[in-house]
Design a protein around this motif. Structure first.
Motif, PDB file in Angstrom:
ATOM      1  N   ASN A 291     -37.496  49.329   3.169  1.00 16.01           N
ATOM      2  CA  ASN A 291     -36.205  49.538   3.028  1.00 16.01           C
ATOM      3  C   ASN A 291     -35.690  50.232   1.931  1.00 16.01           C
ATOM      4  O   ASN A 291     -34.616  50.409   1.394  1.00 16.01           O
ATOM      5  CB  ASN A 291     -35.819  48.128   2.827  1.00 16.01           C
ATOM      6  N   ALA A 292     -36.656  51.155   1.557  1.00 21.95           N
ATOM      7  CA  ALA A 292     -36.558  51.866   0.327  1.00 21.95           C
ATOM      8  C   ALA A 292     -35.104  52.849   0.287  1.00 21.95           C
ATOM      9  O   ALA A 292     -34.242  52.842  -0.582  1.00 21.95           O
ATOM     10  CB  ALA A 292     -37.478  52.827   0.092  1.00 21.95           C
ATOM     11  N   GLU A 293     -35.007  53.385   1.511  1.00 21.06           N
ATOM     12  CA  GLU A 293     -33.731  54.238   1.756  1.00 21.06           C
ATOM     13  C   GLU A 293     -32.645  53.296   1.608  1.00 21.06           C
ATOM     14  O   GLU A 293     -31.394  53.842   1.141  1.00 21.06           O
ATOM     15  CB  GLU A 293     -33.573  55.262   2.748  1.00 21.06           C
ATOM     16  N   ALA A 294     -32.543  52.237   2.302  1.00 23.08           N
ATOM     17  CA  ALA A 294     -31.185  51.580   2.625  1.00 23.08           C
ATOM     18  C   ALA A 294     -30.898  50.932   1.189  1.00 23.08           C
ATOM     19  O   ALA A 294     -29.845  50.706   0.771  1.00 23.08           O
ATOM     20  CB  ALA A 294     -31.641  50.443   3.490  1.00 23.08           C
ATOM     21  N   HIS A 295     -31.982  50.567   0.473  1.00 25.33           N
ATOM     22  CA  HIS A 295     -31.738  49.974  -0.816  1.00 25.33           C
ATOM     23  C   HIS A 295     -30.961  50.987  -1.578  1.00 25.33           C
ATOM     24  O   HIS A 295     -30.157  50.546  -2.275  1.00 25.33           O
ATOM     25  CB  HIS A 295     -33.048  49.504  -1.356  1.00 25.33           C
ATOM     26  N   ALA A 296     -31.513  52.258  -1.768  1.00 26.39           N
ATOM     27  CA  ALA A 296     -31.069  53.123  -2.632  1.00 26.39           C
ATOM     28  C   ALA A 296     -29.645  53.324  -2.413  1.00 26.39           C
ATOM     29  O   ALA A 296     -28.602  53.506  -3.052  1.00 26.39           O
ATOM     30  CB  ALA A 296     -31.876  54.450  -2.435  1.00 26.39           C
ATOM     31  N   ARG A 297     -29.247  53.472  -0.933  1.00 28.53           N
ATOM     32  CA  ARG A 297     -27.909  53.682  -0.259  1.00 28.53           C
ATOM     33  C   ARG A 297     -26.866  52.598  -0.906  1.00 28.53           C
ATOM     34  O   ARG A 297     -25.834  53.050  -1.539  1.00 28.53           O
ATOM     35  CB  ARG A 297     -27.852  53.812   0.994  1.00 28.53           C
ATOM     36  N   VAL A 298     -27.150  51.718  -1.056  1.00 27.83           N
ATOM     37  CA  VAL A 298     -26.243  50.290  -1.387  1.00 27.83           C
ATOM     38  C   VAL A 298     -26.294  50.717  -2.874  1.00 27.83           C
ATOM     39  O   VAL A 298     -25.058  50.240  -3.479  1.00 27.83           O
ATOM     40  CB  VAL A 298     -27.017  48.907  -1.106  1.00 27.83           C
ATOM     41  N   MET A 299     -27.244  50.903  -3.674  1.00 28.44           N
ATOM     42  CA  MET A 299     -27.073  51.117  -5.213  1.00 28.44           C
ATOM     43  C   MET A 299     -26.366  52.353  -5.326  1.00 28.44           C
ATOM     44  O   MET A 299     -25.278  52.147  -6.304  1.00 28.44           O
ATOM     45  CB  MET A 299     -28.448  51.349  -5.738  1.00 28.44           C
ATOM     46  N   ARG A 300     -26.211  53.238  -4.700  1.00 33.45           N
ATOM     47  CA  ARG A 300     -25.223  54.336  -4.766  1.00 33.45           C
ATOM     48  C   ARG A 300     -23.784  53.783  -4.422  1.00 33.45           C
ATOM     49  O   ARG A 300     -22.928  54.328  -5.203  1.00 33.45           O
ATOM     50  CB  ARG A 300     -25.397  55.509  -3.650  1.00 33.45           C
ATOM     51  N   LYS A 301     -23.580  52.963  -3.419  1.00 31.18           N
ATOM     52  CA  LYS A 301     -22.276  52.474  -2.939  1.00 31.18           C
ATOM     53  C   LYS A 301     -21.807  51.664  -4.592  1.00 31.18           C
ATOM     54  O   LYS A 301     -20.610  51.767  -4.715  1.00 31.18           O
ATOM     55  CB  LYS A 301     -22.368  51.600  -1.800  1.00 31.18           C
ATOM     56  N   HIS A 302     -22.515  50.747  -4.801  1.00 34.12           N
ATOM     57  CA  HIS A 302     -22.344  50.146  -6.130  1.00 34.12           C
ATOM     58  C   HIS A 302     -21.675  50.971  -7.148  1.00 34.12           C
ATOM     59  O   HIS A 302     -20.761  50.802  -7.834  1.00 34.12           O
ATOM     60  CB  HIS A 302     -23.330  49.177  -6.629  1.00 34.12           C
ATOM     61  N   ALA A 303     -22.571  52.146  -7.595  1.00 32.36           N
ATOM     62  CA  ALA A 303     -22.232  52.981  -8.541  1.00 32.36           C
ATOM     63  C   ALA A 303     -20.819  53.621  -8.208  1.00 32.36           C
ATOM     64  O   ALA A 303     -20.098  53.993  -9.270  1.00 32.36           O
ATOM     65  CB  ALA A 303     -23.509  53.850  -8.767  1.00 32.36           C
ATOM     66  N   ALA A 304     -20.770  54.218  -6.929  1.00 31.06           N
ATOM     67  CA  ALA A 304     -19.485  54.828  -6.649  1.00 31.06           C
ATOM     68  C   ALA A 304     -18.390  53.962  -6.722  1.00 31.06           C
ATOM     69  O   ALA A 304     -17.295  54.589  -7.214  1.00 31.06           O
ATOM     70  CB  ALA A 304     -19.688  55.293  -5.336  1.00 31.06           C
ATOM     71  N   ALA A 305     -18.337  52.609  -6.626  1.00 32.35           N
ATOM     72  CA  ALA A 305     -17.335  51.445  -6.745  1.00 32.35           C
ATOM     73  C   ALA A 305     -16.927  51.550  -8.062  1.00 32.35           C
ATOM     74  O   ALA A 305     -15.943  51.685  -8.675  1.00 32.35           O
ATOM     75  CB  ALA A 305     -17.649  50.155  -6.162  1.00 32.35           C
ATOM     76  N   ASN A 306     -17.848  51.525  -9.116  1.00 32.76           N
ATOM     77  CA  ASN A 306     -17.831  51.515 -10.593  1.00 32.76           C
ATOM     78  C   ASN A 306     -17.130  52.701 -10.788  1.00 32.76           C
ATOM     79  O   ASN A 306     -16.046  52.647 -11.723  1.00 32.76           O
ATOM     80  CB  ASN A 306     -19.155  51.429 -11.201  1.00 32.76           C
ATOM     81  N   ASP A 307     -17.517  53.852 -10.643  1.00 33.04           N
ATOM     82  CA  ASP A 307     -16.835  55.186 -10.726  1.00 33.04           C
ATOM     83  C   ASP A 307     -15.208  55.187 -10.401  1.00 33.04           C
ATOM     84  O   ASP A 307     -14.465  55.790 -10.904  1.00 33.04           O
ATOM     85  CB  ASP A 307     -17.627  56.180 -10.159  1.00 33.04           C
ATOM     86  N   ALA A 308     -14.875  54.439  -9.438  1.00 30.48           N
ATOM     87  CA  ALA A 308     -13.657  54.304  -8.765  1.00 30.48           C
ATOM     88  C   ALA A 308     -12.473  53.414  -9.749  1.00 30.48           C
ATOM     89  O   ALA A 308     -11.548  53.514  -9.420  1.00 30.48           O
ATOM     90  CB  ALA A 308     -13.540  53.992  -7.532  1.00 30.48           C
ATOM     91  N   VAL A 309     -13.288  52.655 -10.679  1.00 32.39           N
ATOM     92  CA  VAL A 309     -12.397  51.724 -11.384  1.00 32.39           C
ATOM     93  C   VAL A 309     -11.651  52.541 -12.428  1.00 32.39           C
ATOM     94  O   VAL A 309     -12.204  53.355 -13.175  1.00 32.39           O
ATOM     95  CB  VAL A 309     -13.171  50.680 -12.004  1.00 32.39           C
ATOM     96  N   ARG A 310     -10.342  52.221 -12.608  1.00 35.48           N
ATOM     97  CA  ARG A 310      -9.613  53.094 -13.483  1.00 35.48           C
ATOM     98  C   ARG A 310      -8.783  52.093 -14.554  1.00 35.48           C
ATOM     99  O   ARG A 310      -8.205  51.100 -14.232  1.00 35.48           O
ATOM    100  CB  ARG A 310      -8.403  53.883 -12.904  1.00 35.48           C
ATOM    101  N   SER A 311      -8.823  52.375 -15.803  1.00 36.64           N
ATOM    102  CA  SER A 311      -8.120  51.474 -16.641  1.00 36.64           C
ATOM    103  C   SER A 311      -7.659  52.383 -18.061  1.00 36.64           C
ATOM    104  O   SER A 311      -8.239  53.157 -18.407  1.00 36.64           O
ATOM    105  CB  SER A 311      -9.026  50.592 -17.227  1.00 36.64           C
ATOM    106  N   VAL A 312      -6.481  51.778 -18.530  1.00 38.41           N
ATOM    107  CA  VAL A 312      -5.831  52.690 -19.639  1.00 38.41           C
ATOM    108  C   VAL A 312      -6.094  51.912 -20.986  1.00 38.41           C
ATOM    109  O   VAL A 312      -5.708  52.002 -22.059  1.00 38.41           O
ATOM    110  CB  VAL A 312      -4.408  52.772 -19.531  1.00 38.41           C
ATOM    111  N   HIS A 313      -6.706  50.638 -20.795  1.00 34.44           N
ATOM    112  CA  HIS A 313      -6.912  49.691 -21.851  1.00 34.44           C
ATOM    113  C   HIS A 313      -8.096  50.159 -22.524  1.00 34.44           C
ATOM    114  O   HIS A 313      -9.451  50.054 -21.795  1.00 34.44           O
ATOM    115  CB  HIS A 313      -7.037  48.171 -21.593  1.00 34.44           C
ATOM    116  N   PRO A 314      -8.244  50.335 -23.965  1.00 34.61           N
ATOM    117  CA  PRO A 314      -9.442  50.742 -24.627  1.00 34.61           C
ATOM    118  C   PRO A 314     -10.499  49.904 -24.210  1.00 34.61           C
ATOM    119  O   PRO A 314     -11.811  50.235 -24.304  1.00 34.61           O
ATOM    120  CB  PRO A 314      -8.894  50.801 -26.150  1.00 34.61           C
TER     121      PRO A 314
END
Length: 970
Positions: free
Chosen positions: A511-534
């Motif tokens: 399942n190596a490729e599938a596992h890596a794909r889900v990790m990239r989805k998590h990372a992309a979701a993290n990058d999409a979070v926006r905040s103005v609070h320090p």
């Protein structure tokens, strides 16, 4: 390659030691396993501990007596004297740990007597297994690992799930997982094996779920030519089995989940099953049967031991959205045997959930889109509380962090310490799989092959309030998302590091490729979070770094674990950690009851509240005034000096400013992209919520990308609700303005020498007594006398004095409803069943007395607003939807008109007028509002089968704050 294997006192007394007691000797693991240190092993850094000092030596300890009484008859059902705990641990936490987790028969030398023994029993086993299986670089690293885990556990930084405390280091099987997923096929052998496997899991203190959709429907034929029974019929046998087994050696009820796919031909029968049973429960309750959780008569009703969930596909939800038809498919051939209107079927699901809170909903395509092991099979089901979702015949061990322990004195989140703690906890959780026992061979093989973990947290609601963020706010959701992302990103980064030391999980290569794909989805979701609070930006920066490092290491080493995180309900372990809020839940109420050393309890305003006010910039004098207001009213509405823009910071799950249903859904949606599994959470709705509103919550859950969702409408299940009735609605129309008014200072109006009276005999929890109530000629209550039999001279004397005090106050004009609102729901022994058909259960003699007086002397609207009704009225509500007699019903418009035109009622008591000026412009609030706020969701919850305390919701289950018992998983 790895194939997935299929198989068919409440009170406690304390006495502080004069000096630190000697540490009890911990039980050492039998035999010292071979040590396997390696230069490639983990180097463990200190976070909390000091070299050369044991964590226990830096703590002040004390001895306490733990005594728990039976709420029905006052008998002692648990007693252990001189148990040892840190002085910082609450009475509640000590009670729960002693009664639930200490092993050995009480009164024998084998019985654990100290928290030290409990923690050592677990931690030393983890260290020994880590050494044996090559996790550490050296013995020194293993010792640091041991000390750091010990420090975090004794300081309530985190906790393992309950089965670890039940089993690890004992002679019992070393079952460490709380969550199991089973599988059942369309054969009698497989169905009977399902019953057996669930029983073994319940015995070890855990819960199980499975999908029944492989079983042929009742609309299909057997090979012999007969008609199949269908999955719902087989649920009866499993439910009966679960009802006879208490998990973990009589510590809590069996927890289970049954799931059915939306395209199964028996889906309507499945959806409506528990709603029909709830109708039976209400009828039996109103006939006088004991239908509370653990009641003697509840076993006569079926399907009460499981949570039910419907598994819906994107195709079905699109058909609902577009208003088209949907096909139900035969299990044996896959052909469509019936076509239904998708929206109509969806509304049936919502209607059943409106009636009894079941079924919940699981979003199949979303679940499997985040699946790291699709080559090994689909995800078909979940554990009982819907947070663990993985392959069939697998298990997951959980641990939860106490987020408030990472809030610094500067009111910022300590991301660095959080990361270090997760590294150690994930290491320990993975080590446990090396020595763990499993209830079936298939589960053991698959869990060792995929090594699913479920790290999570508790106290999010308290953390958000303490930092001045509303639960239902962008700021609250952003911080929650950032913390969840940091937690899972760190867990997977440590998993990739472990893969370099002890290898990736066996099923990874496939399942190596599938596992890596889900990790990239998590990372992309993290990058999409926006905040103005320090502060949020700092947490997000840490999270981004963890995902980047983790994915880089994972590409090189693979990952040790197929899954890493879930958000569990943290019922019992949340109480063990002295958390104010469980799991991802908001706070229940701003005012709670705190148990005291030596017995009893006191009402306090949550300590998070003054901290939040200081963070928001209020001065000490303002903080004290606001806290005093909250203590009196139970909410912040119109609190002196509190700014309107700060109200939402103090919104809770229930009460005056209850969080809206979609506020819960939006919080879940904010954190879901950063979890391997799902979220155990119940979306609370008011009693007035409609079927359409529940349907919308379920639909929006799909749109927002949730994996699972459960709802609970107040009073949809049997319980004694507190409600704001018609009179409360009238009160809301009343405004108090600054004006000159006349205050009536009453004088005593004595009863005539000869007055009407009535005597009522009663029995509460086995204690018998008599109440004589005397009234004025016009029928108003003027005196009460109580006589208790066989209760001793002290209690009898106290009740005599209490009767005189109440009688004098009534004669001075204190309204009876004031006493009713203050004394109903007061809890102390004796308590329990009564011999009164109108009041089947009482939490104390005082609770019974004032409920009886309310029924005898208050008008219908007044007592109805307090949730006090006769058996006849409750039966009428079931038949007509209203407690009131038909001729007494008044429309909302008529009530509003009456409220605007009615003059102020004249006092019937002689009074002396005194002229005063009132400048308080705040609205008058009834005491029932305060009680509703205090009790929170427990107003509609069952009584604890062990101690009689009203339970509270934790995810899809109930947990007792009095003794730690749960109605399901922890």
């Amino acid at each position: 390659m790895t194939e997935v294997v299929q198989s068919g006192s409440e009170g406690a007394t304390a006495s502080k030691s004069a000096s630190k007691p000697a540490a009890p000797k911990a039980a050492k693991p039998a035999g010292r396993p071979a040590q396997a240190f390696s230069p490639n092993g983990l180097a463990v850094d200190r976070i909390y501990t000091t070299a050369g000092a044991h964590p226990y030596d830096e703590i002040e300890w004390e001895r306490r007596d733990i005594v728990m009484t039976n709420w029905r008859d006052g008998s002692i059902n648990f007693e252990q004297r001189a148990v040892e705990f840190p002085t910082s641990w609450s009475v509640n936490a000590a009670n729960i740990v002693t009664t639930k987790y200490f092993r050995g028969a009480v009164g024998t030398p084998q019985r654990e007597t100290s928290l030290r023994q409990l923690i050592d029993r677990v931690v030393l086993k983890y260290r020994a297994a880590g050494e044996e299986h090559g996790y550490f670089r050296s013995a020194a690293d293993a010792e640091v690992f041991e000390h750091e885990l010990t420090w975090m556990l004794v300081h309530q930084v985190f906790s393992f799930n309950s089965p670890v405390w039940f089993n690890v280091g004992t002679t019992s099987p070393q079952q460490v997982s709380a969550c199991f997923i089973l599988a059942v096929d369309d054969t009698m052998d497989s169905i009977l094996n399902w019953y057996r496997e669930e029983g073994l899991i319940f015995k070890g203190g855990s819960g199980a779920g499975l999908n029944l959709s492989r079983i042929r429907s009742s609309k299909e034929l057997l090979h012999s030519g007969g008609t199949a029974s269908g999955p719902v019929s087989f649920m009866r046998g499993a439910d009966a089995s679960a009802g006879t087994i208490k998990s973990g050696g009589a510590t809590r009820r069996a927890a289970k989940m049954v799931v059915l796919d939306i395209d199964h031909p028996d889906i309507v029968e499945f959806v409506e099953t528990k709603a029909r049973e709830e109708d039976k429960i209400r009828v039996l309750r109103d006939a006088g049967f004991d239908m509370d959780l653990g009641g003697v008569d509840i076993t006569s009703v079926q399907y009460q031991n499981a949570n039910n969930s419907v598994r819906v596909s994107d195709d079905f939800m699109r058909a609902v959205e577009e208003g088209t038809e949907f096909g139900l498919r035969a299990r044996s051939t896959g052909e469509t045997i019936e076509t239904v209107d998708a929206k109509d079927l969806f509304n049936k699901v919502a209607k059943a959930a409106w009636e009894c809170a079941d079924p919940g909903i699981q979003y199949d395509d979303t679940i499997n889109d985040w699946h790291t092991n699709p080559e090994s099979g689909r995800i078909n089901a979940s554990n009982p509380c819907s947070e663990y979702m993985s392959l069939d015949n697998t298990s997951c061990n959980l641990a939860s962090l106490n987020l408030m322990k990472f809030l610094t004195d500067e009111d910022t989140f300590d991301s660095e310490k959080f990361v270090k703690a997760i590294e150690l906890i994930i290491t320990a959780m993975d080590i446990s799989i090396c020595f763990a026992d499993f209830p079936t061979e298939a589960i053991g093989v698959n869990t060792r092959a995929y090594r699913q973990l479920g790290i999570g947290y508790a106290n999010l609601g308290a953390l958000l309030m303490a930092t001045g963020r509303g639960y239902d706010s962008e700021g609250g959701r952003t911080l929650a998302a950032a913390i969840t992302s940091l937690m899972t990103g760190t867990a997977y980064r440590r998993s990739a590091e472990l893969a370099a030391v002890v290898g990736p999980y066996d099923g990874f290569a496939r399942n190596a490729e599938a596992h890596a794909r889900v990790m990239r989805k998590h990372a992309a979701a993290n990058d999409a979070v926006r905040s103005v609070h320090p502060a949020d930006k700092s947490v997000l920066a840490f999270a981004t770094e963890q995902w980047s490092k983790g994915n880089e290491l994972g590409a090189k080493n693979g990952w040790r674990n197929a899954q890493a995180s879930v958000l569990a309900p943290t019922g019992t372990i949340g109480l063990m950690m002295d958390c104010d809020t469980t799991g991802i839940e908001p706070d229940l109420a701003l005012v709670k009851f705190k148990k005291l050393v030596g017995g009893g309890s006191m009402q306090i305003v949550n300590q998070t509240v003054p901290r939040a006010l200081r963070v928001l910039g209020y001065q000490q004098e303002q903080v004290e005034a606001i806290v005093e207001y909250i203590a009196e009213h139970g909410h912040v509405q119109d609190a002196p000096g509190l700014k309107l823009e700060h109200y939402d910071v103090f919104d809770c799950a229930m009460g005056q400013r209850a969080i809206k249903p979609m506020g819960h859904v939006r919080m879940m949606a904010a954190t879901q992209p950063f979890l391997s599994g799902a979220i155990s959470k119940t979306v609370n709705l008011p009693e007035t919520a409609t079927v359409e509103e529940i349907a919308d919550v379920y639909f929006q859950g799909w749109k927002l990308g949730l994996k699972a969702l459960a709802v609970y409408r107040d009073n949809c299940k049997v319980g004694q609700p507190l409600s704001a009735g018609k009179s409360a609605k009238v009160d809301e129309k009343v405004e108090t303005a600054t004006s000159k008014v006349v205050e009536y200072r009453p004088i005593r109006k004595r009863l005539p020498k000869s007055r009407p009276s009535q005597t009522v005999s009663f029995a509460v929890g086995g204690a018998e007594g008599y109440m004589t109530a005397g009234s004025y000629p016009d029928g108003g209550l003027g005196e009460v006398f109580l006589k208790l039999g066989k209760q001793g001279s002290t209690l009898a004397g106290v009740m005599d004095a209490f009767s005189i005090a109440v009688s004098i106050a009534l004669q001075h004009g204190v309204p009876l409803e004031t006493y009713v609102s203050k004394f109903t729901n007061m809890r102390f022994e004796p308590a329990g069943m009564t011999d009164d058909s109108d009041i089947r259960m009482a939490q104390s003699i005082v609770d019974y007395i004032f409920r009886r007086l309310a029924l005898d002397y208050l008008d219908f609207d007044t007592r109805s607003s307090m949730g006090i009704h006769t058996a006849e009225e409750r039966a009428r509500e079931l038949e007509t939807g209203s407690y009131a007699p038909i001729e007494d019903e008044v429309s909302e418009d008529e009530l509003e008109s009456l409220a605007q035109s009615a003059p102020v009622a004249e006092s019937k008591i002689e009074s002396k007028p005194v002229e005063l000026k009132l400048t308080d412009s705040s609205k008058a609030h009834s005491s029932t509002e305060l009680m509703e706020s205090l009790l929170g969701s427990s107003a509609d919850a069952p009584l604890c089968m062990n101690c009689g305390t009203k339970m509270q919701r934790a995810g899809s289950c109930f947990v007792c704050e009095g003794c730690g018992s749960t109605s399901g998983c922890s």
